[in-house]
Design a protein around this motif. Structure first.
Motif, PDB file in Angstrom:
ATOM      1  N   ILE A  10      20.169  52.516  57.687  1.00 28.26           N
ATOM      2  CA  ILE A  10      20.035  51.079  57.449  1.00 28.26           C
ATOM      3  C   ILE A  10      19.902  50.803  55.952  1.00 28.26           C
ATOM      4  O   ILE A  10      20.505  49.859  55.429  1.00 28.26           O
ATOM      5  N   GLY A  11      19.147  51.633  55.255  1.00 27.70           N
ATOM      6  CA  GLY A  11      19.006  51.483  53.800  1.00 27.70           C
ATOM      7  C   GLY A  11      20.337  51.666  53.089  1.00 27.70           C
ATOM      8  O   GLY A  11      20.672  50.910  52.163  1.00 27.70           O
ATOM      9  N   ILE A  12      21.106  52.663  53.511  1.00 28.01           N
ATOM     10  CA  ILE A  12      22.427  52.890  52.924  1.00 28.01           C
ATOM     11  C   ILE A  12      23.328  51.685  53.194  1.00 28.01           C
ATOM     12  O   ILE A  12      24.052  51.228  52.312  1.00 28.01           O
ATOM     13  N   TYR A  13      23.269  51.166  54.423  1.00 26.80           N
ATOM     14  CA  TYR A  13      24.071  49.999  54.768  1.00 26.80           C
ATOM     15  C   TYR A  13      23.707  48.812  53.871  1.00 26.80           C
ATOM     16  O   TYR A  13      24.574  48.121  53.340  1.00 26.80           O
ATOM     17  N   ARG A  14      22.411  48.569  53.686  1.00 26.31           N
ATOM     18  CA  ARG A  14      21.964  47.434  52.862  1.00 26.31           C
ATOM     19  C   ARG A  14      22.429  47.577  51.415  1.00 26.31           C
ATOM     20  O   ARG A  14      22.878  46.603  50.797  1.00 26.31           O
ATOM     21  N   CYS A  15      22.307  48.775  50.868  1.00 30.37           N
ATOM     22  CA  CYS A  15      22.763  49.012  49.482  1.00 30.37           C
ATOM     23  C   CYS A  15      24.267  48.792  49.357  1.00 30.37           C
ATOM     24  O   CYS A  15      24.733  48.175  48.396  1.00 30.37           O
ATOM     25  N   ALA A  16      25.011  49.291  50.320  1.00 31.91           N
ATOM     26  CA  ALA A  16      26.466  49.118  50.299  1.00 31.91           C
ATOM     27  C   ALA A  16      26.829  47.646  50.402  1.00 31.91           C
ATOM     28  O   ALA A  16      27.702  47.157  49.672  1.00 31.91           O
ATOM     29  N   LYS A  17      26.157  46.931  51.289  1.00 32.58           N
ATOM     30  CA  LYS A  17      26.427  45.504  51.494  1.00 32.58           C
ATOM     31  C   LYS A  17      26.137  44.714  50.216  1.00 32.58           C
ATOM     32  O   LYS A  17      26.924  43.859  49.821  1.00 32.58           O
ATOM     33  N   GLU A  18      25.014  45.006  49.557  1.00 33.63           N
ATOM     34  CA  GLU A  18      24.656  44.317  48.309  1.00 33.63           C
ATOM     35  C   GLU A  18      25.681  44.566  47.210  1.00 33.63           C
ATOM     36  O   GLU A  18      25.893  43.719  46.340  1.00 33.63           O
ATOM     37  N   GLY A  20      28.820  44.925  47.774  1.00 33.63           N
ATOM     38  CA  GLY A  20      30.118  44.452  48.247  1.00 33.63           C
ATOM     39  C   GLY A  20      30.898  45.494  49.022  1.00 33.63           C
ATOM     40  O   GLY A  20      32.099  45.357  49.225  1.00 33.63           O
ATOM     41  N   GLY A  21      30.225  46.544  49.459  1.00 35.38           N
ATOM     42  CA  GLY A  21      30.887  47.619  50.190  1.00 35.38           C
ATOM     43  C   GLY A  21      30.544  47.627  51.663  1.00 35.38           C
ATOM     44  O   GLY A  21      29.993  46.658  52.195  1.00 35.38           O
ATOM     45  N   SER A  22      30.862  48.723  52.291  1.00 33.89           N
ATOM     46  CA  SER A  22      30.572  48.886  53.710  1.00 33.89           C
ATOM     47  C   SER A  22      30.307  50.358  53.989  1.00 33.89           C
ATOM     48  O   SER A  22      30.507  51.204  53.123  1.00 33.89           O
ATOM     49  N   VAL A  23      29.868  50.637  55.198  1.00 35.12           N
ATOM     50  CA  VAL A  23      29.610  52.017  55.628  1.00 35.12           C
ATOM     51  C   VAL A  23      30.363  52.250  56.929  1.00 35.12           C
ATOM     52  O   VAL A  23      30.265  51.447  57.853  1.00 35.12           O
ATOM     53  N   THR A  24      31.105  53.331  56.961  1.00 32.53           N
ATOM     54  CA  THR A  24      31.804  53.756  58.171  1.00 32.53           C
ATOM     55  C   THR A  24      31.485  55.226  58.379  1.00 32.53           C
ATOM     56  O   THR A  24      31.598  56.015  57.444  1.00 32.53           O
ATOM     57  N   LEU A  25      31.083  55.583  59.578  1.00 30.45           N
ATOM     58  CA  LEU A  25      30.708  56.964  59.872  1.00 30.45           C
ATOM     59  C   LEU A  25      31.884  57.711  60.493  1.00 30.45           C
ATOM     60  O   LEU A  25      32.612  57.150  61.308  1.00 30.45           O
ATOM     61  N   ALA A  26      32.032  58.959  60.110  1.00 33.52           N
ATOM     62  CA  ALA A  26      33.093  59.802  60.662  1.00 33.52           C
ATOM     63  C   ALA A  26      32.475  61.052  61.276  1.00 33.52           C
ATOM     64  O   ALA A  26      31.539  61.634  60.725  1.00 33.52           O
ATOM     65  N   ALA A  27      33.002  61.445  62.424  1.00 36.51           N
ATOM     66  CA  ALA A  27      32.576  62.659  63.123  1.00 36.51           C
ATOM     67  C   ALA A  27      31.081  62.654  63.429  1.00 36.51           C
ATOM     68  O   ALA A  27      30.413  63.690  63.346  1.00 36.51           O
ATOM     69  N   ALA A  28      30.564  61.502  63.779  1.00 32.63           N
ATOM     70  CA  ALA A  28      29.146  61.398  64.145  1.00 32.63           C
ATOM     71  C   ALA A  28      28.934  62.037  65.516  1.00 32.63           C
ATOM     72  O   ALA A  28      29.776  61.894  66.405  1.00 32.63           O
ATOM     73  N   PRO A  29      27.842  62.744  65.703  1.00 31.67           N
ATOM     74  CA  PRO A  29      27.554  63.320  67.016  1.00 31.67           C
ATOM     75  C   PRO A  29      27.419  62.225  68.084  1.00 31.67           C
ATOM     76  O   PRO A  29      27.037  61.089  67.772  1.00 31.67           O
TER      77      PRO A  29
END
Length: 67
Positions: A10-18, A20-29
């Motif tokens: 959630i912290g990574i998502y918030r930083c990315a959003k601030e 102007g970016g986004s977070v996409t996960l790959a190969a998540a269990p």
């Protein structure tokens, strides 16, 4: 992933959003994908089976946003 890991995501998502970016996960269990879905975070932190799928989804969403 426990509550600390979820908080980190959630912290990574918030930083990315601030920034102007986004977070996409790959190969998540599978268990992480289930946790994201159960908590409602799957829409904010989408998970894909491979890096190629994640990149394709990211590229598609950028093209849709521009069009």
């Amino acid at each position: 992933c426990d509550s600390s890991g979820l908080n980190a995501l959630i912290g990574i998502y918030r930083c990315a959003k601030e920034a102007g970016g986004s977070v996409t996960l790959a190969a998540a269990p599978d268990r992480l994908e289930r946790l994201l879905d159960l908590t409602g975070l799957g829409t904010l932190l989408p998970a894909y089976p491979t890096t190629a799928h994640a990149l394709n989804a990211h590229t598609s969403s950028q093209n849709t946003a521009i069009a």
